[in-house]
Design a protein around this motif. Structure first.
Motif, PDB file in Angstrom:
ATOM      1  N   THR A  42      41.291   3.212  20.010  1.00 28.09           N
ATOM      2  CA  THR A  42      40.112   2.488  19.531  1.00 28.09           C
ATOM      3  C   THR A  42      38.888   3.400  19.521  1.00 28.09           C
ATOM      4  N   ALA A  43      38.717   4.140  20.618  1.00 33.07           N
ATOM      5  CA  ALA A  43      37.558   5.042  20.702  1.00 33.07           C
ATOM      6  C   ALA A  43      37.616   6.087  19.589  1.00 33.07           C
ATOM      7  N   THR A  44      38.794   6.645  19.356  1.00 34.92           N
ATOM      8  CA  THR A  44      38.943   7.663  18.315  1.00 34.92           C
ATOM      9  C   THR A  44      38.630   7.073  16.940  1.00 34.92           C
ATOM     10  N   ASP A  45      39.171   5.892  16.673  1.00 33.91           N
ATOM     11  CA  ASP A  45      38.922   5.243  15.376  1.00 33.91           C
ATOM     12  C   ASP A  45      37.435   4.964  15.169  1.00 33.91           C
ATOM     13  N   GLU A  46      36.796   4.479  16.241  1.00 36.03           N
ATOM     14  CA  GLU A  46      35.363   4.150  16.125  1.00 36.03           C
ATOM     15  C   GLU A  46      34.543   5.410  15.832  1.00 36.03           C
ATOM     16  N   LEU A  47      34.884   6.481  16.520  1.00 38.11           N
ATOM     17  CA  LEU A  47      34.138   7.729  16.311  1.00 38.11           C
ATOM     18  C   LEU A  47      34.344   8.258  14.894  1.00 38.11           C
ATOM     19  N   GLU A  48      35.589   8.180  14.429  1.00 36.89           N
ATOM     20  CA  GLU A  48      35.845   8.649  13.062  1.00 36.89           C
ATOM     21  C   GLU A  48      35.120   7.773  12.040  1.00 36.89           C
ATOM     22  N   ILE A  87      45.024   2.514  28.576  1.00 37.26           N
ATOM     23  CA  ILE A  87      44.134   3.606  28.143  1.00 37.26           C
ATOM     24  C   ILE A  87      44.759   4.325  26.961  1.00 37.26           C
ATOM     25  N   ARG A  88      46.063   4.606  27.070  1.00 37.13           N
ATOM     26  CA  ARG A  88      46.729   5.352  25.992  1.00 37.13           C
ATOM     27  C   ARG A  88      46.917   4.494  24.739  1.00 37.13           C
ATOM     28  N   ASP A  89      47.335   3.242  24.930  1.00 38.49           N
ATOM     29  CA  ASP A  89      47.733   2.426  23.779  1.00 38.49           C
ATOM     30  C   ASP A  89      46.573   1.712  23.100  1.00 38.49           C
ATOM     31  N   GLN A  90      45.506   1.439  23.868  1.00 38.32           N
ATOM     32  CA  GLN A  90      44.411   0.661  23.266  1.00 38.32           C
ATOM     33  C   GLN A  90      43.074   1.399  23.273  1.00 38.32           C
ATOM     34  N   HIS A  91      42.629   1.774  24.485  1.00 35.53           N
ATOM     35  CA  HIS A  91      41.261   2.297  24.595  1.00 35.53           C
ATOM     36  C   HIS A  91      41.063   3.612  23.844  1.00 35.53           C
ATOM     37  N   ALA A 111      38.450  15.986  22.756  1.00 35.02           N
ATOM     38  CA  ALA A 111      38.546  15.739  24.199  1.00 35.02           C
ATOM     39  C   ALA A 111      39.372  14.485  24.473  1.00 35.02           C
ATOM     40  N   LEU A 112      39.175  13.459  23.660  1.00 36.97           N
ATOM     41  CA  LEU A 112      39.946  12.220  23.840  1.00 36.97           C
ATOM     42  C   LEU A 112      41.438  12.472  23.609  1.00 36.97           C
ATOM     43  N   GLN A 113      41.735  13.317  22.628  1.00 38.66           N
ATOM     44  CA  GLN A 113      43.145  13.624  22.351  1.00 38.66           C
ATOM     45  C   GLN A 113      43.769  14.369  23.531  1.00 38.66           C
ATOM     46  N   GLU A 114      42.990  15.201  24.182  1.00 36.38           N
ATOM     47  CA  GLU A 114      43.485  15.926  25.358  1.00 36.38           C
ATOM     48  C   GLU A 114      43.741  14.924  26.493  1.00 36.38           C
ATOM     49  N   ILE A 115      42.811  13.981  26.673  1.00 33.40           N
ATOM     50  CA  ILE A 115      42.993  12.955  27.710  1.00 33.40           C
ATOM     51  C   ILE A 115      44.267  12.152  27.409  1.00 33.40           C
ATOM     52  N   GLU A 116      44.476  11.855  26.139  1.00 30.20           N
ATOM     53  CA  GLU A 116      45.655  11.091  25.730  1.00 30.20           C
ATOM     54  C   GLU A 116      46.943  11.823  26.140  1.00 30.20           C
ATOM     55  N   ARG A 117      46.941  13.137  25.958  1.00 29.84           N
ATOM     56  CA  ARG A 117      48.120  13.921  26.336  1.00 29.84           C
ATOM     57  C   ARG A 117      48.352  13.861  27.845  1.00 29.84           C
ATOM     58  N   LYS A 118      47.268  13.933  28.624  1.00 31.56           N
ATOM     59  CA  LYS A 118      47.394  13.880  30.090  1.00 31.56           C
ATOM     60  C   LYS A 118      47.908  12.509  30.532  1.00 31.56           C
ATOM     61  N   VAL A 119      47.364  11.473  29.908  1.00 34.04           N
ATOM     62  CA  VAL A 119      47.789  10.117  30.267  1.00 34.04           C
ATOM     63  C   VAL A 119      49.259   9.925  29.919  1.00 34.04           C
ATOM     64  N   ASP A 120      49.667  10.494  28.807  1.00 32.64           N
ATOM     65  CA  ASP A 120      51.083  10.436  28.412  1.00 32.64           C
ATOM     66  C   ASP A 120      51.967  11.032  29.495  1.00 32.64           C
ATOM     67  N   THR A 166      25.896  15.900  14.059  1.00 32.29           N
ATOM     68  CA  THR A 166      26.543  14.789  14.773  1.00 32.29           C
ATOM     69  C   THR A 166      28.039  14.773  14.471  1.00 32.29           C
ATOM     70  N   GLY A 167      28.396  15.104  13.246  1.00 30.06           N
ATOM     71  CA  GLY A 167      29.820  15.140  12.893  1.00 30.06           C
ATOM     72  C   GLY A 167      30.568  16.141  13.753  1.00 30.06           C
ATOM     73  N   GLN A 168      29.979  17.313  13.944  1.00 35.01           N
ATOM     74  CA  GLN A 168      30.644  18.337  14.770  1.00 35.01           C
ATOM     75  C   GLN A 168      30.728  17.896  16.228  1.00 35.01           C
ATOM     76  N   ARG A 169      29.650  17.256  16.698  1.00 34.89           N
ATOM     77  CA  ARG A 169      29.670  16.790  18.097  1.00 34.89           C
ATOM     78  C   ARG A 169      30.751  15.721  18.277  1.00 34.89           C
ATOM     79  N   ILE A 170      30.830  14.807  17.343  1.00 34.24           N
ATOM     80  CA  ILE A 170      31.816  13.733  17.451  1.00 34.24           C
ATOM     81  C   ILE A 170      33.236  14.309  17.366  1.00 34.24           C
ATOM     82  N   THR A 171      33.418  15.294  16.526  1.00 33.39           N
ATOM     83  CA  THR A 171      34.738  15.928  16.432  1.00 33.39           C
ATOM     84  C   THR A 171      35.135  16.532  17.780  1.00 33.39           C
ATOM     85  N   LYS A 172      34.160  17.094  18.498  1.00 30.03           N
ATOM     86  CA  LYS A 172      34.448  17.644  19.820  1.00 30.03           C
ATOM     87  C   LYS A 172      34.886  16.539  20.782  1.00 30.03           C
TER      88      LYS A 172
END
Lengths: 229, 129
Positions: A97-103, A90-94, A165-174, A155-161
């Motif tokens: 990838t999700a963040t890159d796709e959204l950006e 989840i941390r290293d791939q998913h 959230a994904l970055q927060e999940i990344e910190r928890k998974v870490d 949509t840009g603002q929503r995606i940024t949100k």
């Protein structure tokens, strides 16, 4: 000193070693049934807790042992379940990838919106060159396009949100991985072996649109195709 | 009553370049051609201190300086404190509107918005045109 301590039933008294032997025997039984806790670790924890227990080693104390054993089993089971969730993946791939796709979505919609705006601005210029009725019609349509292009900001603002959230999940998974690192490493080795044995080559070719920095141009594709001739 | 000055400088502040472009184009349709742009509050504040503007139209959600911070800076500056300030933002919770009002916002437009809403709000702020 009270009588209970001097009576030899305190764990720091004469019965400490038999208790320890009993505890280790039980933990060994657990280990033999596939549990992965190091008995020495749990023994040390139990001893630490028992060091604070005063009085006789009564039924209450024995119950405490049982509770701690159960707790040990529960922790082991939870660790195994967490490992199954594959937080390392989840941390290293998913998540990356999700963040890159959204950006990439934000970038692509911005680019498309700019192209639309540029085209519509050209149309609007024509509005000044035609009769009033047509000009009004063109301007009305152009205004509607401007209004519709609001979507890119929203949509840009929503995606940024979502990215936040994904970055927060990344910190928890870490944090999770830091706590259960060894367990994860063991599972990862097993998993990779299993994956290597059952790799589906066709499925691995379905990855959707490439990110902008990985994308290959039509010219590159044509060159590649031509190289087969 | 003096008419609206269509040549007054207007500063539009938004971190989305497409939104800057949309607002600029809509203002142009309404007859306002003297439009400058800034992509965050701090850049905007500098522009406001360097040049006299007749109106600010600002987004809220920007970094490093948000639209609300910009508004507070404007209201705290003696030379700028009566400058009309319209917030154009997707922040639509009542507490946002209250906070902006308490900070001295002149009017508030929710994104997404249409040309008619922009005209109505401009009329409310700078007068009929």
């Amino acid at each position: 000193m009270d009588g209970a301590h001097s009576g030899g039933t305190n764990r720091r008294g004469g019965q400490a070693d038999p208790l320890r032997a009993e505890l280790e025997r039980r933990l060994q039984l657990l280990a033999d049934h596939g549990q992965r806790a190091d008995p020495k670790d749990i023994t040390a924890a139990v001893e630490s807790i028992m060091a604070t227990v005063e009085g006789d080693l009564s039924a209450v104390n024995l119950k405490l042992y049982a509770e701690i054993e159960a707790l040990g089993r529960y922790i082991e089971s939870a660790k195994a379940e967490i490992a199954e969730v594959r937080p390392d993946e989840i941390r290293d791939q998913h998540l990356p990838t999700a963040t890159d796709e959204l950006e990439a979505i934000v970038g692509a919609t911005e680019q498309a919106t700019n192209q639309i705006l540029e085209a519509v601005e050209s149309i609007e210029e024509v509005a000044g060159e035609v009769d009033e009725a047509k000009s009004e019609k063109i301007t009305g349509a152009v205004t509607q396009v401007y209004e519709a292009c609001n979507f890119q900001d929203i949509t840009g603002q929503r995606i940024t949100k979502v990215v936040t959230a994904l970055q927060e999940i990344e910190r928890k998974v870490d944090a999770l991985l830091a706590a259960f690192g060894e367990e994860m490493a063991r599972n990862q080795i097993k998993r990779r072996q299993a994956e290597a044995a059952s790799k589906d080559d066709e499925k691995s070719l379905m990855n959707g649109p490439a990110s902008p920095n990985e994308a290959v141009s039509q010219e590159d594709i044509d060159a590649l195709l031509a190289s087969f001739d | 009553m003096a008419g609206v000055d269509f040549n007054m400088p207007i500063l539009v502040v938004d971190d989305y370049k497409t939104m800057l472009r949309i607002i600029r184009n809509l203002l142009k349709q309404l007859g306002f051609n003297n439009v400058d742009e800034a992509t965050d509050g701090s850049v905007a504040l500098q522009k406001l201190r360097d040049k006299k503007y007749g109106l600010v139209i600002s987004d809220w959600n920007m970094e490093p300086m948000s639209g609300l911070q910009l508004l507070k800076e404007v209201r705290a500056d003696q030379r700028l404190n009566d400058l009309p300030f319209i917030m154009v933002t997707a922040e639509s919770k009542s507490e946002n509107v209250v906070a902006a009002k308490e900070a001295g916002v002149t009017n508030y437009i929710i994104k997404p918005f249409n040309a008619a809403t922009l005209k109505t709000k401009l009329t409310a702020v700078i007068g009929q045109f």
